[in-house]
Design an enzyme around this catalytic site. Structure first.
Site, short mmCIF file in Angstrom:
data_model
loop_
_atom_site.label_atom_id
_atom_site.label_comp_id
_atom_site.label_asym_id
_atom_site.label_seq_id
_atom_site.Cartn_x
_atom_site.Cartn_y
_atom_site.Cartn_z
N SER A 138 0.86 -1.19 0.00
CA SER A 138 0.00 0.00 0.00
C SER A 138 0.89 1.23 0.00
O SER A 138 2.02 1.18 0.51
CB SER A 138 -0.87 0.00 1.27
OG SER A 138 -1.54 1.23 1.41
N TYR A 151 -3.00 -1.53 10.49
CA TYR A 151 -3.04 -1.77 9.04
C TYR A 151 -1.78 -1.20 8.39
O TYR A 151 -1.09 -1.89 7.62
CB TYR A 151 -4.28 -1.11 8.42
CG TYR A 151 -4.32 -1.19 6.91
CD1 TYR A 151 -4.75 -2.35 6.28
CD2 TYR A 151 -3.91 -0.11 6.12
CE1 TYR A 151 -4.77 -2.44 4.89
CE2 TYR A 151 -3.93 -0.19 4.75
CZ TYR A 151 -4.36 -1.36 4.13
OH TYR A 151 -4.37 -1.45 2.75
N1 LIG Z 1 -8.48 -0.35 -1.82
C1 LIG Z 1 -7.48 0.40 -1.41
O1 LIG Z 1 -7.60 1.63 -1.25
C2 LIG Z 1 -6.13 -0.24 -1.18
C3 LIG Z 1 -5.01 0.61 -1.06
C4 LIG Z 1 -3.77 0.05 -0.81
C5 LIG Z 1 -3.63 -1.32 -0.67
N2 LIG Z 1 -4.73 -2.13 -0.80
C6 LIG Z 1 -4.54 -3.57 -0.61
O2 LIG Z 1 -5.05 -4.28 -1.71
C7 LIG Z 1 -5.42 -5.59 -1.29
C8 LIG Z 1 -6.82 -5.90 -1.81
O3 LIG Z 1 -7.74 -5.03 -1.15
P1 LIG Z 1 -9.07 -4.46 -1.84
O4 LIG Z 1 -8.99 -3.00 -1.78
O5 LIG Z 1 -9.31 -5.14 -3.12
O6 LIG Z 1 -10.14 -4.90 -0.72
P2 LIG Z 1 -11.45 -5.81 -0.78
O7 LIG Z 1 -12.30 -5.43 -1.93
O8 LIG Z 1 -12.03 -5.70 0.59
O9 LIG Z 1 -10.88 -7.27 -1.03
C9 LIG Z 1 -10.21 -7.97 -0.03
C10 LIG Z 1 -10.08 -9.42 -0.44
O10 LIG Z 1 -9.36 -10.11 0.60
C11 LIG Z 1 -10.02 -11.32 0.89
N3 LIG Z 1 -9.78 -11.70 2.28
C12 LIG Z 1 -9.82 -10.94 3.39
N4 LIG Z 1 -9.57 -11.68 4.48
C13 LIG Z 1 -9.36 -12.94 4.04
C14 LIG Z 1 -9.08 -14.16 4.69
N5 LIG Z 1 -8.96 -14.26 6.02
N6 LIG Z 1 -8.93 -15.27 3.93
C15 LIG Z 1 -9.05 -15.21 2.58
N7 LIG Z 1 -9.33 -14.09 1.92
C16 LIG Z 1 -9.47 -12.97 2.64
C17 LIG Z 1 -11.50 -11.05 0.62
O11 LIG Z 1 -12.15 -12.25 0.22
P3 LIG Z 1 -13.21 -13.10 1.10
O12 LIG Z 1 -13.95 -12.12 1.97
O13 LIG Z 1 -14.05 -13.80 0.09
O14 LIG Z 1 -12.37 -14.05 1.88
C18 LIG Z 1 -11.42 -10.12 -0.58
O15 LIG Z 1 -11.41 -10.87 -1.76
C19 LIG Z 1 -5.31 -5.59 0.23
O16 LIG Z 1 -4.10 -6.20 0.63
C20 LIG Z 1 -5.29 -4.13 0.59
O17 LIG Z 1 -4.63 -3.87 1.80
C21 LIG Z 1 -5.96 -1.62 -1.05
#
Ligand SMILES: NC(=O)c1ccc[n+]([C@@H]2O[C@H](COP(=O)([O-])OP(=O)(O)OC[C@H]3O[C@@H](n4cnc5c(N)ncnc54)[C@H](OP(=O)(O)O)[C@@H]3O)[C@@H](O)[C@H]2O)c1
Length: 244
Positions: A138, A151
């Site tokens: 991130s 986080y």
């Molecule tokens: N969106 C942002 O602004 C942003 C910015 C920087 C970094 N990121 C990073 O990008 C990555 C993806 O995030 P996103 O923004 O796409 O969020 P998201 O839409 O909430 O997706 C998160 C994913 O993680 C999975 N997950 C969470 N806990 C889990 C567990 N215990 N076991 C298996 N799967 C799990 C969820 O699937 P299930 O619920 O089906 O398990 C979901 O598919 C993360 O690492 C996040 O920190 C996001």
């Protein structure tokens, strides 16, 4: 790295960034193994993307990580790319005793899981051609937002860890990437939002994806995307701006 012809395991593929990677890599002619907990979404992805494989796994559970790695290596021995993407984002108030279970779950999901799952799969990757390990950190790895300190600390740790991992694998063919997304409009942090219809804000996922795919195709091993570039360049100087 080549962005076609791979077999790619993606954690957190049921929504947001992971889903976008899964769809994009599938459409570019890769075999995608989509991992998540929500079976209904995984089943829908199998229907939407014929040929996509899915695996149910709670990556915060060590035994399930061990089972997943063994299952994937035996079922898909051609596996050559792993994307550690799954993550959660919680608010933690450090002015009073913390909810330890929540803190541990955030660290387990965002840090321990990619370390452990990655380490279980890296020996296999090292034996494959065109292998890559891609960690999704991130922009907040470089500068924290203080109301979600755990986080941000997990992402700073994942940044550090990826550098070490890359160094340790320098004599293998495994390329180790860090993709650092900026604020991107996904379901991240959904649990803490008061208005459940509220957008997460940030850039559209498609905009993130386009830049991230360019970085991956161009072998940009440490790739801050969009605004994350400023956070990496300016570091602590951005703290007051991020927390005003
Ligand atoms: N969106 C942002 O602004 C942003 C910015 C920087 C970094 N990121 C990073 O990008 C990555 C993806 O995030 P996103 O923004 O796409 O969020 P998201 O839409 O909430 O997706 C998160 C994913 O993680 C999975 N997950 C969470 N806990 C889990 C567990 N215990 N076991 C298996 N799967 C799990 C969820 O699937 P299930 O619920 O089906 O398990 C979901 O598919 C993360 O690492 C996040 O920190 C996001």
């Amino acid at each position: 790295m080549n962005t076609t012809g791979n077999t790619i395991l993606i954690t957190g593929a049921t929504s947001g960034i992971g889903y976008a990677f899964a769809a994009e890599f599938h459409n570019r002619g890769n075999r995608v193994i989509a991992v998540g907990r929500r079976c209904d979404r995984l089943d829908a992805m199998k229907r939407e993307f014929p040929g996509m494989a899915t695996e149910v796994c709670d990556i915060a559970d060590a035994a399930q990580r061990v089972d997943l790695a063994a299952r994937v290596i035996s079922t898909y021995p051609e596996l050559n790319v792993v994307i550690n993407n799954a993550g959660i984002q919680l608010v933690t108030d450090l002015t009073k005793p913390v909810d330890l279970a929540a803190v541990m779950s955030e660290i387990e999901t965002n840090l321990t899981a990619p370390i452990h799952l990655g380490s279980l799969l890296v020996p296999h990757l090292a034996g494959r051609a065109h292998a890559a390990l891609i960690n999704i950190s991130s922009g907040l790895a470089f500068v924290p937002i203080a109301f979600m300190p755990v986080y941000c600390a997990t992402k700073a740790a994942l940044h550090s860890l990826t550098m070490s991992w890359r160094y340790q694998l320098r004599n293998t063919g495994v390329k180790v990437f860090e993709i650092a997304p900026p604020s991107t409009d996904t379901e991240l942090g959904y649990q803490r939002r008061t208005d459940k219809k509220e957008s997460h804000g940030g850039i559209p996922v498609a905009e993130f994806l386009a830049e991230a795919m360019e970085a991956i195709a161009g072998d940009e091993l440490e790739a801050p995307i969009g605004q994350s570039k400023h956070l990496r360049e300016k570091g602590a100087a951005m703290f007051p701006f991020m927390n005003k």
